[in-house]
Design a protein around this motif. Structure first.
Motif, PDB file in Angstrom:
ATOM      1  N   MET A   1      86.906  37.640 -45.225  1.00  0.00           N
ATOM      2  CA  MET A   1      85.711  37.202 -44.506  1.00  0.00           C
ATOM      3  C   MET A   1      84.480  37.305 -45.415  1.00  0.00           C
ATOM      4  SD  MET A   1      86.665  36.237 -41.514  1.00  0.00           S
ATOM      5  CE  MET A   1      85.241  36.285 -40.445  1.00  0.00           C
ATOM      6  N   SER A   2      83.388  36.741 -44.971  1.00  0.00           N
ATOM      7  CA  SER A   2      82.159  36.706 -45.754  1.00  0.00           C
ATOM      8  C   SER A   2      81.371  37.993 -45.560  1.00  0.00           C
ATOM      9  CB  SER A   2      81.312  35.520 -45.316  1.00  0.00           C
ATOM     10  OG  SER A   2      80.709  35.791 -44.059  1.00  0.00           O
ATOM     11  N   SER A   3      80.189  38.027 -46.103  1.00  0.00           N
ATOM     12  CA  SER A   3      79.301  39.169 -45.924  1.00  0.00           C
ATOM     13  C   SER A   3      78.043  38.750 -45.191  1.00  0.00           C
ATOM     14  CB  SER A   3      78.944  39.779 -47.283  1.00  0.00           C
ATOM     15  OG  SER A   3      78.335  38.811 -48.121  1.00  0.00           O
ATOM     16  N   PHE A   4      78.138  37.756 -44.319  1.00  0.00           N
ATOM     17  CA  PHE A   4      76.969  37.290 -43.580  1.00  0.00           C
ATOM     18  C   PHE A   4      76.774  38.161 -42.344  1.00  0.00           C
ATOM     19  CE2 PHE A   4      78.401  33.416 -45.874  1.00  0.00           C
ATOM     20  CZ  PHE A   4      77.314  33.324 -46.730  1.00  0.00           C
ATOM     21  N   GLN A   5      76.148  39.296 -42.587  1.00  0.00           N
ATOM     22  CA  GLN A   5      75.907  40.272 -41.537  1.00  0.00           C
ATOM     23  C   GLN A   5      74.440  40.649 -41.522  1.00  0.00           C
ATOM     24  OE1 GLN A   5      78.621  43.534 -42.163  1.00  0.00           O
ATOM     25  NE2 GLN A   5      80.423  42.215 -42.284  1.00  0.00           N
ATOM     26  N   GLU A  34      60.863  43.712 -48.293  1.00  0.00           N
ATOM     27  CA  GLU A  34      60.411  45.087 -48.073  1.00  0.00           C
ATOM     28  C   GLU A  34      60.822  45.602 -46.700  1.00  0.00           C
ATOM     29  OE1 GLU A  34      56.233  44.893 -48.667  1.00  0.00           O
ATOM     30  OE2 GLU A  34      56.370  44.673 -50.850  1.00  0.00           O
ATOM     31  N   LYS A  35      61.054  44.690 -45.769  1.00  0.00           N
ATOM     32  CA  LYS A  35      61.453  45.067 -44.414  1.00  0.00           C
ATOM     33  C   LYS A  35      62.974  45.164 -44.279  1.00  0.00           C
ATOM     34  CE  LYS A  35      57.191  44.996 -42.926  1.00  0.00           C
ATOM     35  NZ  LYS A  35      56.494  46.221 -42.457  1.00  0.00           N
ATOM     36  N   HIS A  36      63.686  44.972 -45.385  1.00  0.00           N
ATOM     37  CA  HIS A  36      65.138  45.194 -45.454  1.00  0.00           C
ATOM     38  C   HIS A  36      65.944  44.170 -44.651  1.00  0.00           C
ATOM     39  CE1 HIS A  36      64.137  48.891 -47.483  1.00  0.00           C
ATOM     40  NE2 HIS A  36      63.442  49.303 -46.451  1.00  0.00           N
ATOM     41  N   VAL A  37      65.530  42.901 -44.695  1.00  0.00           N
ATOM     42  CA  VAL A  37      66.365  41.861 -44.104  1.00  0.00           C
ATOM     43  C   VAL A  37      67.637  41.721 -44.932  1.00  0.00           C
ATOM     44  CG1 VAL A  37      64.395  40.625 -43.127  1.00  0.00           C
ATOM     45  CG2 VAL A  37      65.236  39.999 -45.403  1.00  0.00           C
ATOM     46  N   ALA A  38      68.683  41.233 -44.281  1.00  0.00           N
ATOM     47  CA  ALA A  38      69.949  41.053 -45.005  1.00  0.00           C
ATOM     48  C   ALA A  38      69.854  39.942 -46.029  1.00  0.00           C
ATOM     49  CB  ALA A  38      71.069  40.763 -44.010  1.00  0.00           C
ATOM     50  N   GLY A  39      69.095  38.905 -45.701  1.00  0.00           N
ATOM     51  CA  GLY A  39      68.990  37.786 -46.619  1.00  0.00           C
ATOM     52  C   GLY A  39      67.984  36.759 -46.155  1.00  0.00           C
ATOM     53  N   ILE A  40      67.794  35.757 -47.007  1.00  0.00           N
ATOM     54  CA  ILE A  40      66.825  34.684 -46.778  1.00  0.00           C
ATOM     55  C   ILE A  40      67.569  33.355 -46.734  1.00  0.00           C
ATOM     56  CG2 ILE A  40      64.807  33.484 -47.693  1.00  0.00           C
ATOM     57  CD1 ILE A  40      64.155  36.318 -46.847  1.00  0.00           C
ATOM     58  N   MET A  41      67.266  32.554 -45.731  1.00  0.00           N
ATOM     59  CA  MET A  41      67.805  31.193 -45.647  1.00  0.00           C
ATOM     60  C   MET A  41      66.677  30.206 -45.936  1.00  0.00           C
ATOM     61  SD  MET A  41      70.869  31.187 -42.977  1.00  0.00           S
ATOM     62  CE  MET A  41      72.140  32.463 -43.108  1.00  0.00           C
ATOM     63  N   VAL A  42      66.940  29.301 -46.842  1.00  0.00           N
ATOM     64  CA  VAL A  42      65.926  28.418 -47.407  1.00  0.00           C
ATOM     65  C   VAL A  42      66.151  26.988 -46.921  1.00  0.00           C
ATOM     66  CG1 VAL A  42      64.915  27.579 -49.570  1.00  0.00           C
ATOM     67  CG2 VAL A  42      65.878  29.884 -49.467  1.00  0.00           C
ATOM     68  N   CYS A  43      65.052  26.292 -46.638  1.00  0.00           N
ATOM     69  CA  CYS A  43      65.096  24.873 -46.281  1.00  0.00           C
ATOM     70  C   CYS A  43      65.971  24.632 -45.045  1.00  0.00           C
ATOM     71  CB  CYS A  43      65.570  24.033 -47.461  1.00  0.00           C
ATOM     72  SG  CYS A  43      64.405  24.052 -48.852  1.00  0.00           S
ATOM     73  N   THR A  44      65.698  25.393 -44.016  1.00  0.00           N
ATOM     74  CA  THR A  44      66.330  25.218 -42.711  1.00  0.00           C
ATOM     75  C   THR A  44      65.378  24.456 -41.800  1.00  0.00           C
ATOM     76  OG1 THR A  44      65.385  27.278 -41.887  1.00  0.00           O
ATOM     77  CG2 THR A  44      67.504  27.430 -43.028  1.00  0.00           C
TER      78      THR A  44
END
Length: 287
Positions: A1-5, A34-44
């Protein structure tokens, strides 16, 4: 599985006098990290990708990749010209990214067989994981449950951004074990996480990001009473951020914090006075 959590933020694209504000983009992305998000999604959708040229989309992606580790960056890939879409996909994949967020082709309303063929083609052509973006109220096409469950069996399609609005399909996806489910409707984050979603792609998480991150962690750690309280504190903010078309209220809230300007590209309009007044009441706590 992926790591999209965890909590992924579909980052807005800041503008200044009609052009992309790369300084504002970097400031905003640094703030979210700095707020510790899991990741960034670009151009959505939230990033107004439909109003960006392909060259601008790549420029936004490159700017984000300068700040964010590649394994924490997902790029949106949308369009209804499949040949052109695949060409753009090949350009994106020259960069290191964690995955692609791919909705069904909009407006043309392909058949169920057409949807299967489309996602198979995109997934076959991808060297990175694909997140299927199910959002029928934007694309104009609704997946039949059996078809969707078959599509996500593809080894490269590892997650789904669930905005389908069909609880039975959501439950079937969760039960299948074939795909990770990321909640795409912000008001459903708490119940989706409790049901087994691995995270959320939340436009609202631009604001009070730490509370969204805490909500995910609380559910993960089985602190359900605390998570429920956190979610109910966030509800007025979430409702306000979707009073008008996204990302207008989100940009207004970020402008209040001095992170970016509230400018959007036409035909999108800046938030109304009523929304701004409401945001001042619900979003500026602790700011």
């Amino acid at each position: 599985m992926s790591s999209f959590q965890g909590i992924w933020v579909p980052v807005v694209t800041p503008f200044h006098d009609g052009a992309i504000d790369f300084i504002g983009l970097r400031r905003l992305v640094s703030h979210l990290l700095e707020k510790h998000v899991a990741g960034i999604m670009v151009c959505t959708t939230t990033g107004e990708a439909a109003s960006l040229s392909r060259e601008e989309q790549l420029a936004v992606l490159d700017a984000v990749l300068q700040l964010v580790p590649a394994q924490r960056v997902v790029m949106g890939l949308a369009g209804n010209n499949q040949r052109e879409l695949l060409q753009f996909q090949s350009e994106i994949l020259k960069r290191a990214v964690a995955g692609l967020l791919v909705p069904a082709p909009s407006y043309i309303r392909p058949s169920q067989a057409g949807l299967e063929a489309f996602f198979r083609t995109v997934a076959d052509a991808s060297s990175v994981p694909v997140i299927l973006y199910d959002i029928p109220y934007r694309t104009g096409v609704t997946f039949e449950q059996a078809i969707l469950l078959n599509i996500v069996k593809h080894t490269r399609i590892v997650a789904i951004k669930d905005c389908g609005g069909n609880l039975a399909t959501t439950l079937a996806l969760l039960a299948s074990g074939d795909v990770e489910v990321l909640c795409g409707e912000d008001l459903q984050i708490f119940n989706a996480l409790c049901l087994g979603a691995t995270g959320a792609i939340a436009a609202s998480a631009h604001v009070h990001t730490e509370d969204f991150v805490a909500l995910y962690q609380q559910v993960r750690d089985n602190q359900l009473s605390e998570a429920r309280a956190t979610f109910f504190r966030l509800m007025p903010l979430i409702n306000t951020l979707f009073m008008e078309p996204n990302p207008s209220p989100v940009k207004a809230a970020l402008a209040m914090q001095g992170l970016i300007a509230s400018e959007l590209r036409a035909p999108m309009q800046t938030a109304s006075t009523g929304v701004i007044e409401r945001l001042q009441q619900v979003s500026m706590r602790g700011v």
